[in-house]
Scaffold this active site. Structure first.
Site, short mmCIF file in Angstrom:
data_model
loop_
_atom_site.label_atom_id
_atom_site.label_comp_id
_atom_site.label_asym_id
_atom_site.label_seq_id
_atom_site.Cartn_x
_atom_site.Cartn_y
_atom_site.Cartn_z
N ALA A 138 0.85 -1.17 0.00
CA ALA A 138 -0.01 0.06 -0.12
C ALA A 138 0.85 1.25 0.08
CB ALA A 138 -0.85 0.08 1.32
N ASP A 139 0.28 2.32 -0.59
CA ASP A 139 1.02 3.60 -0.38
C ASP A 139 -0.12 4.68 -0.31
OD1 ASP A 139 3.35 5.12 -0.35
OD2 ASP A 139 2.99 5.95 -2.45
N THR A 140 0.13 5.75 0.50
CA THR A 140 -0.70 6.97 0.68
C THR A 140 0.39 8.20 0.46
OG1 THR A 140 -1.99 5.67 2.20
CG2 THR A 140 -1.95 8.10 2.19
#
Length: 223
Positions: A138-140
């Protein structure tokens, strides 16, 4: 679609209205119900009362794919570990090293999507030999005026980011990839966040708490 159809239990499941732990599907006049718990995933065909093995279900969406898998999280993020525990998922953590550098001219959402997938792929390389392994990456990132705000390098960088965000509306882009040896799924969430004007003293006090560090955009909306 080109998928093989080895089992009458193959169907696309969607969340029922009765709770987050129950999913339903219909196929060939049969209604299937899936419920998952810490003990595993159980699937019933309600008309024939047949019990189906979880491996026969090929069309689970991402949340059930995650909860029914041998799951690995390719992230050291405490927040992501907490979110998976809230879902009731069992998982192990993998340490991956993926450069988080935006390519020239790369759209912000494409950048976040690429980094999340590369994290999951890097993790899969570590466990691909394990049967049933699914790796979550995941990445934000925070985006304002096409500028991507990653994690601040220090106090001055955190204060700079917060001053830029002060009194403005920005986007928060999150992408999650679940990858296995034979399948990939992903989900994208884009949130709009509006900041009230922030005084320099308020920014300095917030940065001094240490909460800015390790957070995209130098803040944690959950507090």
């Amino acid at each position: 679609s080109g998928r093989s159809d080895p089992s009458p239990c193959v169907a696309r499941f969607n969340r029922s209205g009765r709770g987050s732990n129950e999913w339903i599907a219909s196929r060939n006049s049969e209604l299937y119900v899936a419920r998952f718990s810490r003990g595993g995933l159980n699937i019933w065909a309600l008309t024939s009362r047949e019990t189906c093995g979880s491996h026969a279900v090929l069309e689970f969406p991402l949340p059930v794919l995650i909860l029914s898998a041998v799951l690995y999280l390719a992230s050291q993020s405490p927040r992501r570990r907490d979110l998976l525990r809230q879902l009731g998922a069992s998982f192990d953590v993998l340490d991956v090293d993926v450069p988080e550098q935006r390519l020239p001219g790369e759209p912000a959402e494409d950048y976040v999507n690429r980094v999340a997938r590369e994290k999951a792929a890097a993790g899969l390389l570590q466990v691909v030999a394990l049967s049933g392994a699914v790796v979550l990456g995941a990445d934000t990132e925070v985006v304002l005026d096409d500028e991507v705000f990653g994690k601040p390098a220090g106090e001055a960088d955190a204060a700079r980011m917060l001053r830029r965000l002060s009194g403005r509306t920005h986007r928060v882009i999150s992408v999650v990839w679940a990858v296995s040896a034979g399948r990939e799924e992903h989900a994208v969430c884009v949130s709009t966040v509006e900041f009230a004007p922030l005084a320099d003293s308020a920014i300095a006090a917030y940065v001094a708490t240490g909460e800015s560090f390790g957070k995209a955009g130098a803040y944690a909306i959950q507090g």
